[in-house]
Design a protein around this motif. Structure first.
Motif, mmCIF file in Angstrom:
data_model
loop_
_atom_site.group_PDB
_atom_site.id
_atom_site.type_symbol
_atom_site.label_atom_id
_atom_site.label_comp_id
_atom_site.label_asym_id
_atom_site.label_seq_id
_atom_site.Cartn_x
_atom_site.Cartn_y
_atom_site.Cartn_z
ATOM 1 N N ARG A 1 0.815 -1.178 0.120
ATOM 2 C CA ARG A 1 -0.151 0.059 -0.032
ATOM 3 C C ARG A 1 0.836 1.152 0.001
ATOM 4 N NH1 ARG A 1 -2.785 4.118 0.191
ATOM 5 N NH2 ARG A 1 -4.870 4.214 1.191
ATOM 6 N N GLU B 1 1.715 5.114 -0.003
ATOM 7 C CA GLU B 1 1.313 6.468 -0.034
ATOM 8 C C GLU B 1 2.375 7.582 -0.374
ATOM 9 O OE1 GLU B 1 0.421 6.058 4.173
ATOM 10 O OE2 GLU B 1 -1.421 4.963 3.644
ATOM 11 N N HIS C 1 3.483 11.383 0.232
ATOM 12 C CA HIS C 1 3.336 12.582 0.992
ATOM 13 C C HIS C 1 4.220 13.900 0.526
ATOM 14 C CE1 HIS C 1 2.088 9.527 3.883
ATOM 15 N NE2 HIS C 1 3.128 8.939 3.498
ATOM 16 N N SER D 1 3.190 1.326 3.388
ATOM 17 C CA SER D 1 2.696 0.997 4.668
ATOM 18 C C SER D 1 1.795 -0.439 4.697
ATOM 19 C CB SER D 1 1.469 2.098 5.092
ATOM 20 O OG SER D 1 0.522 2.335 4.285
ATOM 21 N N ILE E 1 -1.485 4.979 -7.955
ATOM 22 C CA ILE E 1 -1.779 5.948 -6.716
ATOM 23 C C ILE E 1 -1.189 7.196 -7.383
ATOM 24 C CG2 ILE E 1 0.555 5.502 -5.610
ATOM 25 C CD1 ILE E 1 -2.253 5.766 -3.808
ATOM 26 N N ASN F 1 -3.684 9.794 -2.917
ATOM 27 C CA ASN F 1 -3.653 8.676 -2.125
ATOM 28 C C ASN F 1 -4.752 7.730 -2.210
ATOM 29 O OD1 ASN F 1 -0.751 8.751 -1.401
ATOM 30 N ND2 ASN F 1 -1.360 10.506 0.162
ATOM 31 N N GLU F 2 -5.450 7.575 -3.267
ATOM 32 C CA GLU F 2 -6.473 6.734 -3.339
ATOM 33 C C GLU F 2 -6.155 5.775 -4.533
ATOM 34 O OE1 GLU F 2 -10.031 9.119 -4.508
ATOM 35 O OE2 GLU F 2 -9.745 10.176 -2.444
#
Length: 171
Positions: A47, A49, A51, A66, A149, A153-154
């Motif tokens: 997963r 993400e 940032h 994550s 992604i 972040n979906e």
């Protein structure tokens, strides 16, 4: 002579019972294998993400896995003002930055990579530039289940990670 129907004979009742038990056992085995495969996929599900960190003296993008398993990052696309770029330095007036490779790499679970990092007094300027930067990553699990992604972040499930090499990010 015995007038008992063939399906009422004790040996036939035993045979049908054995057949029914075998059929139920096969169904339970197939379901168990399905659950085992689903568990195996979930136990290595990545997963990613994306940032952005910004303060008065520091600006950076970071990508964190994550999930539970490694993320095989197949490609990245970075856009500036809706145009694909190949390198961070293709962004005009970008100060001297530290960068890391993000495309075609494996990101272990609970690890982070910082594709762009800047420390200095121009970090506010980079914060303004951030509005015009788009980032898209395509990554897969070790079972070749793939997701896209972006900065929202979906993750979106996709069939695979194919990209036109002319728009793929190089760094």
């Amino acid at each position: 002579m015995d007038n008992v129907k063939w399906y009422k004979k004790p040996e036939m009742v035993v045979a049908f019972s054995a057949l029914l038990i075998s059929f139920v056992t096969a169904i339970v085995s197939m379901y168990s294998a399905y659950v085992d495969r689903a568990y195996a996929r979930a136990s290595v599900w990545p997963r990613l993400e994306i940032h952005r960190n910004l303060n008065t003296t520091h600006f950076e993008y970071s990508v964190t896995n994550s999930g539970n398993g490694p993320a095989v990052i197949k490609y990245g696309i970075v856009q500036y003002k809706s145009e694909p770029i190949k390198l961070w330095n293709d962004i005009p007036n970008l100060p001297s930055i530290t960068q890391s490779h993000i495309s075609n790499r494996i990101l272990s679970p609970q690890n982070t990579v910082k594709p762009l990092s800047y420390t200095g007094k121009e970090s506010d300027k980079l914060g303004e530039t951030d509005k015009f930067i788009g980032i898209e990553l395509c990554y897969c699990s070790i079972y070749e289940e793939c997701w896209l992604i972006d900065k929202l972040n979906e993750p979106k499930s996709v069939n695979g990670c194919l990209v036109d090499k002319t728009i793929a990010f190089s760094e």
